[in-house]
Design a protein around this motif. Structure first.
Motif, mmCIF file in Angstrom:
data_model
loop_
_atom_site.group_PDB
_atom_site.id
_atom_site.type_symbol
_atom_site.label_atom_id
_atom_site.label_comp_id
_atom_site.label_asym_id
_atom_site.label_seq_id
_atom_site.Cartn_x
_atom_site.Cartn_y
_atom_site.Cartn_z
ATOM 1 N N GLU A 75 0.911 -1.380 0.008
ATOM 2 C CA GLU A 75 -0.172 -0.063 0.102
ATOM 3 C C GLU A 75 0.797 1.459 0.034
ATOM 4 O OE1 GLU A 75 -2.234 -0.398 3.455
ATOM 5 O OE2 GLU A 75 -3.375 -2.053 2.790
ATOM 6 N N ALA A 76 1.975 1.266 0.761
ATOM 7 C CA ALA A 76 2.759 2.455 0.910
ATOM 8 C C ALA A 76 3.872 2.497 -0.047
ATOM 9 C CB ALA A 76 3.295 2.512 2.361
ATOM 10 N N GLY A 77 3.967 1.511 -0.890
ATOM 11 C CA GLY A 77 5.125 1.750 -2.119
ATOM 12 C C GLY A 77 6.317 1.484 -1.432
ATOM 13 N N ALA A 78 6.585 0.611 -0.665
ATOM 14 C CA ALA A 78 7.867 0.204 -0.366
ATOM 15 C C ALA A 78 8.844 -0.452 -1.333
ATOM 16 C CB ALA A 78 7.787 -0.907 0.800
ATOM 17 N N GLY A 79 8.319 -1.175 -2.322
ATOM 18 C CA GLY A 79 9.413 -1.411 -3.425
ATOM 19 C C GLY A 79 9.836 -0.289 -4.093
ATOM 20 N N GLU A 80 9.389 0.933 -3.999
ATOM 21 C CA GLU A 80 10.035 1.831 -4.733
ATOM 22 C C GLU A 80 11.386 2.175 -3.949
ATOM 23 O OE1 GLU A 80 9.231 6.738 -4.787
ATOM 24 O OE2 GLU A 80 7.449 5.653 -5.416
ATOM 25 N N ALA A 81 11.435 2.124 -2.716
ATOM 26 C CA ALA A 81 12.695 2.342 -1.826
ATOM 27 C C ALA A 81 13.414 0.958 -2.012
ATOM 28 C CB ALA A 81 12.346 2.589 -0.467
ATOM 29 N N GLY A 82 13.011 -0.199 -1.934
ATOM 30 C CA GLY A 82 13.729 -1.382 -1.735
ATOM 31 C C GLY A 82 13.961 -1.787 -0.331
ATOM 32 N N GLY A 83 14.639 -2.894 -0.056
ATOM 33 C CA GLY A 83 15.254 -2.847 1.297
ATOM 34 C C GLY A 83 15.564 -4.347 1.500
ATOM 35 N N VAL A 84 15.418 -4.652 2.846
ATOM 36 C CA VAL A 84 15.590 -5.926 3.243
ATOM 37 C C VAL A 84 14.573 -6.664 4.352
ATOM 38 C CG1 VAL A 84 17.211 -5.214 4.808
ATOM 39 C CG2 VAL A 84 17.274 -7.732 4.308
ATOM 40 N N MET A 85 14.188 -7.853 4.295
ATOM 41 C CA MET A 85 13.555 -8.447 5.390
ATOM 42 C C MET A 85 14.544 -8.957 6.437
ATOM 43 S SD MET A 85 10.455 -7.519 4.474
ATOM 44 C CE MET A 85 9.335 -8.637 5.300
ATOM 45 N N HIS A 86 14.816 -8.325 7.532
ATOM 46 C CA HIS A 86 15.851 -8.634 8.248
ATOM 47 C C HIS A 86 15.557 -9.911 9.073
ATOM 48 C CE1 HIS A 86 16.588 -7.949 12.586
ATOM 49 N NE2 HIS A 86 15.457 -7.137 12.569
ATOM 50 N N CYS A 87 16.488 -10.635 9.765
ATOM 51 C CA CYS A 87 16.305 -11.629 10.599
ATOM 52 C C CYS A 87 15.232 -12.706 10.204
ATOM 53 C CB CYS A 87 16.300 -11.257 12.080
ATOM 54 S SG CYS A 87 16.389 -12.183 13.400
ATOM 55 N N PHE A 88 15.050 -12.937 9.098
ATOM 56 C CA PHE A 88 14.024 -13.669 8.457
ATOM 57 C C PHE A 88 13.709 -14.805 9.183
ATOM 58 C CE2 PHE A 88 11.358 -15.843 5.541
ATOM 59 C CZ PHE A 88 10.309 -14.775 5.074
ATOM 60 N N THR A 89 12.180 -15.164 9.862
ATOM 61 C CA THR A 89 12.003 -16.455 10.353
ATOM 62 C C THR A 89 10.645 -16.800 9.742
ATOM 63 O OG1 THR A 89 10.940 -15.365 12.134
ATOM 64 C CG2 THR A 89 13.311 -15.870 12.578
ATOM 65 N N GLU A 90 10.138 -16.362 8.536
ATOM 66 C CA GLU A 90 8.935 -16.515 8.045
ATOM 67 C C GLU A 90 8.834 -17.784 7.088
ATOM 68 O OE1 GLU A 90 6.178 -15.104 9.424
ATOM 69 O OE2 GLU A 90 7.196 -13.601 10.473
ATOM 70 N N SER A 91 7.614 -18.123 6.276
ATOM 71 C CA SER A 91 7.514 -19.143 5.612
ATOM 72 C C SER A 91 8.197 -18.613 4.095
ATOM 73 C CB SER A 91 6.143 -19.348 5.546
ATOM 74 O OG SER A 91 5.235 -18.368 4.612
ATOM 75 N N TRP A 92 8.110 -19.858 3.403
ATOM 76 C CA TRP A 92 8.698 -19.436 2.013
ATOM 77 C C TRP A 92 7.730 -18.619 1.161
ATOM 78 C CZ3 TRP A 92 12.039 -18.411 -1.429
ATOM 79 C CH2 TRP A 92 11.609 -18.493 -2.870
ATOM 80 N N ASP A 93 6.540 -18.704 1.644
ATOM 81 C CA ASP A 93 5.477 -17.950 0.962
ATOM 82 C C ASP A 93 5.630 -16.379 1.108
ATOM 83 O OD1 ASP A 93 2.889 -17.642 -0.796
ATOM 84 O OD2 ASP A 93 2.009 -17.073 1.064
ATOM 85 N N VAL A 94 5.814 -16.063 2.399
ATOM 86 C CA VAL A 94 6.103 -14.773 2.829
ATOM 87 C C VAL A 94 7.355 -14.225 1.950
ATOM 88 C CG1 VAL A 94 6.889 -13.506 4.788
ATOM 89 C CG2 VAL A 94 5.158 -15.000 4.929
ATOM 90 N N ALA A 95 8.581 -15.223 1.882
ATOM 91 C CA ALA A 95 9.611 -14.749 1.557
ATOM 92 C C ALA A 95 9.429 -14.377 -0.216
ATOM 93 C CB ALA A 95 10.619 -15.853 1.479
ATOM 94 N N ARG A 96 8.621 -15.158 -0.737
ATOM 95 C CA ARG A 96 8.450 -15.280 -2.061
ATOM 96 C C ARG A 96 7.798 -13.942 -2.397
ATOM 97 N NH1 ARG A 96 3.972 -15.313 -4.824
ATOM 98 N NH2 ARG A 96 2.820 -16.318 -2.981
ATOM 99 N N GLN A 97 6.732 -13.599 -1.380
ATOM 100 C CA GLN A 97 6.095 -12.298 -1.595
ATOM 101 C C GLN A 97 6.946 -11.021 -1.584
ATOM 102 O OE1 GLN A 97 1.760 -11.866 -0.132
ATOM 103 N NE2 GLN A 97 2.397 -13.828 0.628
ATOM 104 N N ALA A 98 7.875 -10.947 -0.690
ATOM 105 C CA ALA A 98 8.865 -9.952 -0.306
ATOM 106 C C ALA A 98 9.806 -9.807 -1.483
ATOM 107 C CB ALA A 98 9.534 -10.270 0.901
#
Length: 257
Positions: free
Chosen positions: A142-165
């Motif tokens: 919603e907020a357009g985070a993809g425009e800035a880019g970045g990292v999902m740090h200390c990742f502990t979620e599922s592959w589906d969450v990783a795929r969406q990120a």
């Protein structure tokens, strides 16, 4: 050399100073580290470390766990991010682990503030999510985070969450958690993330990897994270070192100046 893409060596756990940490980094083949801000009150201490050491960088932001601290504004974050040693905005995000979803509107508002600031500053986001993956991804979209880019740090979620990120253009960073015996599912995610979108971190002083689990963590231990990921992926440690270091300087491009 490796890069620890996320640490908190300004914390009181390191009251003896960073000189021994830097020496241990050099011995372990860890060339750089990003010291991540969690409050505006402590940001000057984070920045001072980066200013004093050529191989340390800083971020600016307020962690979602810290409710009773100075609330950042977009303009304030953008202004602070102009410093040449500040390479990112964050850490920011959502954490519902201790609070019910109905009580964290302030977290969601703060997250949006950081995303707007990152877009204006032209610097990437460091995103924390805990027990809040769906809302985190929704706000990122919603907020357009993809425009800035970045990292999902200390990742502990599922592959589906990783795929969406990943689809939003984000990198995925793994900490010492990936070495824990109980983290088989997370190791599978680490195997699947494309090598050119992978980062490694310590999140020190927390989450020391095996065989240091239970001890105070430090940037030198990011080597154990890289070694485990190399083993899981069936590649050489050198391949993981080369990829993650290149990824760090590509994502945090201000660190190249």
């Amino acid at each position: 050399m490796l890069v620890d893409s996320h640490c908190h060596i300004d914390f009181p756990d390191f009251a003896e100073g960073v000189a021994p940490l830097l020496a241990n980094m050099q011995q372990a083949g860890v060339g750089h580290a990003l010291c991540v801000s969690v409050t505006l009150e402590d940001y000057p201490r984070v920045l001072a470390l980066a200013e004093a050491h050529a191989n340390l960088f800083a971020s600016v932001g307020v962690h979602p766990d810290h409710q009773d601290y100075q609330e950042p504004t977009v303009d304030q974050l953008v202004e602070l991010a102009k410093h040449p040693k500040v390479v990112a905005i964050g850490e920011t995000g959502l954490d519902y682990y201790r609070l019910p979803r109905a009580e964290v509107d302030w977290q969601r508002a703060r997250f949006r503030t950081h995303i707007r600031a990152a877009r204006q500053a032209g610097k990437p986001l460091i995103i924390h999510t805990r027990s809040a993956a769906d809302d985190t991804l929704a706000i990122m979209r919603e907020a357009g985070a993809g425009e800035a880019g970045g990292v999902m740090h200390c990742f502990t979620e599922s592959w589906d969450v990783a795929r969406q990120a990943l689809e939003l253009g984000f990198y995925i960073s793994f900490s010492g958690i990936v070495t824990f015996k109980s983290a088989a599912d997370l190791r599978e995610v680490a195997r699947q993330v494309p090598l050119d979108r992978l980062l490694v971190e310590t999140d020190s002083p927390y989450l020391a990897p095996v065989p240091h689990r239970g001890k105070r963590n430090e940037p030198a231990y990011v080597r154990q994270v890289a070694e485990l990921i190399a083993q899981v992926r069936g590649v050489s440690v050198e391949a993981v070192v080369e990829a993650t270091t290149g990824n760090f300087f590509r994502l945090f491009s201000a660190a190249r100046s």
